[in-house]
Design a protein around this motif. Structure first.
Motif, mmCIF file in Angstrom:
data_model
loop_
_atom_site.group_PDB
_atom_site.id
_atom_site.type_symbol
_atom_site.label_atom_id
_atom_site.label_comp_id
_atom_site.label_asym_id
_atom_site.label_seq_id
_atom_site.Cartn_x
_atom_site.Cartn_y
_atom_site.Cartn_z
ATOM 1 N N LEU A 61 16.319 46.315 112.054
ATOM 2 C CA LEU A 61 16.838 44.936 111.216
ATOM 3 C C LEU A 61 18.363 44.500 111.260
ATOM 4 C CD1 LEU A 61 15.363 42.680 109.616
ATOM 5 C CD2 LEU A 61 16.087 43.844 107.526
ATOM 6 N N ASP A 62 19.197 45.626 111.560
ATOM 7 C CA ASP A 62 20.370 45.380 111.490
ATOM 8 C C ASP A 62 20.853 45.086 113.095
ATOM 9 O OD1 ASP A 62 22.985 46.977 112.496
ATOM 10 O OD2 ASP A 62 23.497 46.102 110.513
ATOM 11 N N GLU A 63 20.199 45.513 113.804
ATOM 12 C CA GLU A 63 20.470 45.070 115.473
ATOM 13 C C GLU A 63 20.005 43.748 115.637
ATOM 14 O OE1 GLU A 63 19.199 46.596 119.997
ATOM 15 O OE2 GLU A 63 18.575 47.641 118.093
ATOM 16 N N LYS A 64 18.763 43.141 114.926
ATOM 17 C CA LYS A 64 18.096 41.764 115.012
ATOM 18 C C LYS A 64 19.163 40.834 114.358
ATOM 19 C CE LYS A 64 14.248 39.143 113.561
ATOM 20 N NZ LYS A 64 13.041 38.954 112.805
ATOM 21 N N PHE A 65 20.120 41.242 113.496
ATOM 22 C CA PHE A 65 20.930 40.253 112.659
ATOM 23 C C PHE A 65 22.030 39.981 113.813
ATOM 24 C CE2 PHE A 65 19.561 41.699 108.293
ATOM 25 C CZ PHE A 65 18.386 40.804 108.274
ATOM 26 N N ARG A 66 22.517 41.254 114.249
ATOM 27 C CA ARG A 66 23.712 41.030 115.099
ATOM 28 C C ARG A 66 23.330 40.242 116.412
ATOM 29 N NH1 ARG A 66 27.514 43.614 112.606
ATOM 30 N NH2 ARG A 66 26.961 45.304 111.253
ATOM 31 N N VAL A 67 22.230 40.501 116.797
ATOM 32 C CA VAL A 67 21.730 39.698 117.913
ATOM 33 C C VAL A 67 21.566 38.136 117.941
ATOM 34 C CG1 VAL A 67 19.739 39.396 119.665
ATOM 35 C CG2 VAL A 67 20.570 41.632 119.143
ATOM 36 N N ARG A 70 24.119 36.932 113.328
ATOM 37 C CA ARG A 70 24.302 37.017 111.784
ATOM 38 C C ARG A 70 25.120 38.385 111.262
ATOM 39 N NH1 ARG A 70 21.341 33.698 108.308
ATOM 40 N NH2 ARG A 70 22.819 34.757 106.841
ATOM 41 N N ASP A 71 26.216 38.626 111.789
ATOM 42 C CA ASP A 71 27.010 39.875 111.419
ATOM 43 C C ASP A 71 27.382 39.740 110.228
ATOM 44 O OD1 ASP A 71 26.973 40.293 114.258
ATOM 45 O OD2 ASP A 71 28.899 39.603 114.864
ATOM 46 N N ASP A 72 27.580 38.709 109.394
ATOM 47 C CA ASP A 72 27.703 38.716 107.874
ATOM 48 C C ASP A 72 26.511 39.388 107.172
ATOM 49 O OD1 ASP A 72 26.070 36.587 108.649
ATOM 50 O OD2 ASP A 72 26.866 35.169 106.986
ATOM 51 N N LEU A 73 25.519 38.978 107.638
ATOM 52 C CA LEU A 73 24.114 39.346 106.733
ATOM 53 C C LEU A 73 24.064 41.071 107.018
ATOM 54 C CD1 LEU A 73 21.804 38.638 104.923
ATOM 55 C CD2 LEU A 73 20.467 38.129 107.249
ATOM 56 N N ALA A 74 24.254 41.491 108.505
ATOM 57 C CA ALA A 74 24.314 42.768 108.970
ATOM 58 C C ALA A 74 25.238 43.765 108.059
ATOM 59 C CB ALA A 74 24.429 42.999 110.419
ATOM 60 N N ASP A 75 26.494 43.304 108.176
ATOM 61 C CA ASP A 75 27.604 43.878 107.430
ATOM 62 C C ASP A 75 27.040 44.207 105.713
ATOM 63 O OD1 ASP A 75 28.980 44.020 109.579
ATOM 64 O OD2 ASP A 75 30.369 42.565 109.234
ATOM 65 N N ALA A 76 26.672 42.865 105.198
ATOM 66 C CA ALA A 76 26.229 43.214 104.006
ATOM 67 C C ALA A 76 25.405 44.068 103.786
ATOM 68 C CB ALA A 76 25.704 41.713 103.376
ATOM 69 N N LEU A 77 24.222 44.211 104.550
ATOM 70 C CA LEU A 77 23.190 45.040 104.639
ATOM 71 C C LEU A 77 23.664 46.471 104.581
ATOM 72 C CD1 LEU A 77 20.092 45.823 104.318
ATOM 73 C CD2 LEU A 77 20.074 45.479 106.631
ATOM 74 N N ASP A 78 24.629 46.901 105.688
ATOM 75 C CA ASP A 78 25.173 48.415 105.855
ATOM 76 C C ASP A 78 25.860 48.397 104.545
ATOM 77 O OD1 ASP A 78 23.941 48.013 108.094
ATOM 78 O OD2 ASP A 78 25.748 47.483 109.395
ATOM 79 N N GLN A 101 8.570 45.171 102.859
ATOM 80 C CA GLN A 101 7.265 44.628 102.791
ATOM 81 C C GLN A 101 7.435 43.111 101.912
ATOM 82 O OE1 GLN A 101 4.623 47.378 101.183
ATOM 83 N NE2 GLN A 101 4.735 48.943 102.574
ATOM 84 N N LEU A 102 8.466 43.218 101.069
ATOM 85 C CA LEU A 102 8.542 42.017 100.425
ATOM 86 C C LEU A 102 9.475 40.841 101.027
ATOM 87 C CD1 LEU A 102 9.238 43.335 96.726
ATOM 88 C CD2 LEU A 102 7.100 42.341 97.668
ATOM 89 N N SER A 103 10.049 41.176 102.023
ATOM 90 C CA SER A 103 11.018 40.509 102.772
ATOM 91 C C SER A 103 10.014 39.197 103.491
ATOM 92 C CB SER A 103 11.718 41.085 103.678
ATOM 93 O OG SER A 103 10.893 41.648 104.771
ATOM 94 N N ASP A 104 10.745 38.103 103.571
ATOM 95 C CA ASP A 104 10.073 36.824 104.447
ATOM 96 C C ASP A 104 11.103 36.129 104.978
ATOM 97 O OD1 ASP A 104 8.393 34.730 104.942
ATOM 98 O OD2 ASP A 104 8.697 33.840 102.967
ATOM 99 N N ARG A 105 11.010 36.466 106.484
ATOM 100 C CA ARG A 105 12.140 35.905 107.446
ATOM 101 C C ARG A 105 13.601 35.928 106.716
ATOM 102 N NH1 ARG A 105 9.532 30.048 107.947
ATOM 103 N NH2 ARG A 105 9.201 30.493 105.794
ATOM 104 N N PRO A 106 14.093 37.005 106.857
ATOM 105 C CA PRO A 106 15.418 37.034 106.176
ATOM 106 C C PRO A 106 16.536 36.456 106.945
ATOM 107 C CG PRO A 106 14.820 39.299 107.268
ATOM 108 C CD PRO A 106 13.715 38.219 107.409
ATOM 109 N N VAL A 107 16.301 36.287 108.204
ATOM 110 C CA VAL A 107 17.308 35.668 108.883
ATOM 111 C C VAL A 107 17.520 34.087 108.664
ATOM 112 C CG1 VAL A 107 18.117 34.870 111.180
ATOM 113 C CG2 VAL A 107 17.178 37.020 110.737
#
Length: 887
Positions: A61-67, A70-78, A101-107
């Protein structure tokens, strides 16, 4: 298999908590319930979430955000994942899996700005004086104005309240304050409910009277339960009769139950009365205040347990039956079972107190010893509740006893008039040279038993020595310089010693406590003893002083000791009146040992002399010379003053062997060949050889076998010693071994006196030879030998003393000197003088032949009795010339 066993144990525990009956009494029902539970649980397999899959998902999921830029979202998750990893929790993988399982299109649906809404509001800044002054400024002039305390206050204008319920028409309407303070007394009266009063009266069964004189009053089981709970709390009841004098409790038989047999219920009530009697006596004992802090702690611990029992158990039982949350079955039998199991530790404690109560008058720590023993017994019986209960009380009481121990070990101080501690100050005015041995002693009681708890006696000497080490450091002026321990003190409580397990530990309680207490002692013992040991070895030079004693008293350097002995012997043979002047001998000793010792050690060497009865040239005269060394007072606590006398005995014995050898060496062979009588020459050769051989073997035995080996062992043991007490004991054992092997102990005195007599035979032989040589005329000398200068003739009185009186003690002497001197002008071998000299030498040989077997037989006898092989070896060496057929 481990998982199945764990599930099986949990299943059995679940069944017992639901059905509430003993599996041993109803096996069939219990087995049926267990089968039903297993069937219900067998179809369900609740596997744990794979944490590695969850981690891989979040990395993806982190790699997906950066691709997707969405680096801001990846940094917040890390950042949140790192914070979550810092909190240990075994359910973290489940939480993260649930969020996935509860996540829905987080990007698309996630906004980082929304995280700011989760931040807590900032705290309100504190109010400052600047803000107060800004809101309500004041002038400096108003601050310093005087206040008129005599002015009437606002309370003087207050109108008194009226008690009447109505208000006068002339009165103005009451203000809000007057309205709040005014009240109607009738509003405080609660209306009486006749039905409630009737129920209360009916519940007071003790006021009911039987219809006939012999009839009993019937009570309900609930009333009996409440009475039993009151009785267990130590309160007076009607169902039980309490005797305050002896603390006994019995059942009042005027009450019975209509739904149960009288004998059955009375048996239950009697068993509850026995429990209540033990608890009542325990409560009464805690009301007697003891003046000793050690027993006061025990009383406080018991009071705390009784209060905890009243508040947590009895109060909960009363609340259960008085205001039950759900309908319950009132059962005196169930209450009896609960009370027996819950009150068992307290009942054990009550019996323990009843047992030790008379012992506390003479033994203030009898409760500690009994608690220690009973805790171990409860562990052996697998009574986990009693074990934990008694163990916690024991460690609470132990903390009070550890206070004087801690104070003694850390600061070397004793409490005022503390007779419960096993150390006391015996002689406060003792010298520092005997500080370690005389100032403080251990308190002992009947039968010389140590006045301390038995479980602490193995460590009592370490505690004692640690405190003395601290006092020693204070006397040296180095206490407090870096001696404070940086490590925290090990805890001594139930959790540290026995662990937090609900079951009893596998290791015996005594071993667990001994190991924990050893750690506690070591934390205080090691530092003080190490610092003191370092100062004794380095600053005061303990090993250097022991080396000085080995040279000075024990003749470790034989050549130097020989020079000192020869200088003394020359002064003795000069026969001057002041040959043993102590000042001259001190200068002589310092001059001889100046190359062997340091200058500071040479100045401490002292020679002392004592006056003894004149015994001619006997080796016994050497007892008048005593060596001494000025020891520093710290070393005198190790090498005590009483030890110097043993050193002096060994020194005198060595000097006596050197004296015999010195005189025999002066009898030269070229003097013996001048004698024309072959019998006299042969006898003189024989005696000189045998006496010199005896003195050589004796000196070799003392120097090599006794002194060298004992000194080497003592030095090695001294290097491993931890404190002064151990060093002193090592030195005392060394001296005892030295004294015994050197034949100087009291039980070996006969052998020692025989050896001295043998050495005196050598002195007598040298004097007889000197007289014989003096009587040789110059005309009879052989031409191939250099002439010997004639010696000065001695006075007749002195010559009569110097020949025969030196024979063995308790032996009658002949008057051969008169025969030897009768015709002093005749040459040896011609006339009676030669015969007299030969007769005297024969007497010496005869005495030697008697004394030597006595010495060897005595050595063999004591060797067999004391298992000392060194004496057997010495006996064999002394019999080297014995014919084989006589062995």
């Amino acid at each position: 298999m481990a998982q199945n066993a764990k599930l099986g144990a949990l299943t059995e525990e679940l069944i017992r908590s639901i059905v509430k009956f003993d599996p041993a009494t109803n096996k069939q029902a219990y087995r049926h319930a267990k089968d039903l539970a297993k069937q219900g649980l067998r179809a369900h397999q609740y596997g744990r979430t794979n944490q590695f899959d969850v981690q891989a998902s979040y990395k993806g999921l982190d790699e997906k955000f950066r691709v997707l830029n969405r680096d801001d979202l990846a940094d917040a998750l890390d950042k949140r994942l790192e914070e979550l990893q810092a909190i240990p929790n075994k359910w973290t993988p489940e939480y993260l899996s649930l969020l996935l399982q509860l996540s829905d299109r987080p990007v698309e649906n996630s906004q980082v700005e929304a995280l700011e809404l989760l931040r807590p509001p900032p705290p309100t800044p504190p109010l400052t004086w600047a803000e107060i002054v800004a809101d309500d400024p004041y002038s400096d002039e108003d601050i310093w104005k005087d206040i008129d305390y005599a002015a009437e206050s606002s309370e003087d204008d207050r109108t008194p309240k009226k008690r009447g319920g109505r208000q006068s028409k002339e009165d103005s309407l009451p203000s809000s304050i007057d309205h709040n303070d005014a009240y109607d007394p009738e509003s405080c009266i609660v209306p009486v409910h006749a039905q409630a009063i009737q129920e209360i009266s009916e519940s007071q069964f003790w006021k009911a009277a039987p219809e006939e004189q012999l009839d009993k009053i019937e009570i309900t089981e609930l009333q009996a339960i409440r009475e039993a709970l009151f009785m267990l709390a130590g309160l007076p009841t009607s169902l039980y009769v309490n005797n305050p004098k002896n603390g006994s409790i019995r059942v009042n038989h005027k009450y019975n139950f209509s739904h149960a047999l009288t004998a059955t219920m009375e048996d239950l009530l009697s068993q509850l009365a026995d429990i209540g009697q033990d608890l009542y006596r325990l409560r009464q004992w805690t009301l007697r205040r003891s003046p000793l802090p050690l027993i006061q702690t025990f009383e406080a611990a018991i009071q705390f347990r009784l209060t905890e029992y009243d508040h947590e158990y009895l109060a909960s039982q009363q609340r259960r039956y008085l205001v039950p949350d759900t309908p319950i079955a009132v059962s005196l039998l169930e209450l009896h079972h609960d009370i027996r199991s819950t009150s068992r530790p307290l009942v054990q404690l009550a019996k323990l107190v009843a047992e030790i109560e008379p012992l506390l008058l003479v033994n203030p720590f009898a409760h500690l010893e009994t608690l220690f023993d009973r805790t171990g017994a409860a562990q052996m019986a697998l009574e986990s509740d009693v074990f934990e209960f008694l163990s916690k009380i024991f460690f609470e009481c132990l903390q009070t006893y550890l206070k004087p121990i801690r104070k003694w070990m850390e600061s070397g101080e004793l409490g005022a008039n503390d007779e419960t501690f096993f150390v006391f100050e015996s002689d406060s005015g003792s010298e520092v040279s005997s500080l370690w041995h005389d100032r403080y002693v251990l308190r002992r009681g009947k039968g010389n038993a140590l006045r301390s708890p038995e479980f602490l006696q193995p460590a009592a000497h370490k505690i004692f020595n640690t405190g003395k080490s601290v006092i020693f450091l204070k006397e040296l002026g180095i206490y407090g310089t870096g001696l404070a321990s940086t490590e925290p003190e090990p805890r001594l409580d139930h959790l540290t010693v026995c662990g937090d397990s609900s079951t009893v530990p596998l290791s015996p309680f005594a071993e667990l406590f001994e190991a924990a207490f050893e750690r506690w002692i070591r934390s205080k013992f090691s530092l003080a003893s190490t610092v003191l040991r370092e100062h004794l070895f380095v600053q005061f030079g303990l090993f250097r002083i022991l080396k000085v004693f080995s040279h000075l008293f024990l003749g470790e350097d034989g050549s130097v000791f020989q020079d000192f002995a020869d200088a003394i012997f020359e002064r003795m043979d000069s026969r001057q009146r002041g040959w043993n002047d102590r000042y001259l001998l001190t200068e002589l000793a310092r001059g001889v040992f100046t190359n062997s010792f340091a200058p500071s050690d040479v100045d401490k060497v002292i020679v002392r002399t004592i006056s003894i009865k004149d015994q001619g040239r006997s080796v016994k005269n050497l007892r008048s010379i005593a060596m001494d060394y000025a020891l520093p007072w710290p070393i005198m606590n190790i090498i005590q003053r009483s030890s110097i006398s043993i050193y002096q005995q060994v020194f005198t014995f060595l000097l006596q062997t050197y004296r015999a050898k010195y005189l025999l060496q002066r009898v030269e062979w070229n003097q013996l060949v001048r004698l024309k009588d072959n019998r006299l020459t042969h006898m003189a050769y024989k005696l000189r050889q045998r006496l010199m051989w005896f003195s050589d073997i004796l000196r070799s035995y003392l120097s090599e076998t006794v002194i060298a080996i004992s000194t080497q062992a003592m030095t090695a043991d001294m290097g491993r010693a931890e404190d002064i007490d151990e060093m002193s004991n090592i030195h005392i054992k060394f001296l005892a071994r030295l004294q015994e092997q050197a034949l100087l102990s009291q039980n070996l005195k006969p052998i020692y006196r025989a050896i001295i007599s043998l050495l005196d035979l050598g002195v007598l032989f040298s004097e007889i030879h000197e007289k014989i040589v003096q009587k040789l005329p110059t005309a009879k000398l052989r031409h191939d030998l250099p002439p010997k200068s004639p010696a000065k003739p001695a006075k007749a009185a002195n010559r009569r003393k110097s020949v025969i009186p030196l024979v063995v003690e308790n032996q009658s002497s002949d008057s051969s000197d008169s025969e030897l001197d009768a015709d002093g002008d005749n040459p040896v071998g011609e006339g009676s003088s030669g015969d007299a000299g030969l007769k005297t030498l024969n007497q010496i040989e005869e005495q030697f032949g008697k004394l030597l077997p006595f010495v060897t037989a005595g050595l063999r006898s004591v060797s067999r009795a004391g298992a000392k092989p060194v004496w057997e070896m010495l006996a064999e060496r002394l019999e080297w010339d014995k014919p084989e057929d006589k062995l």
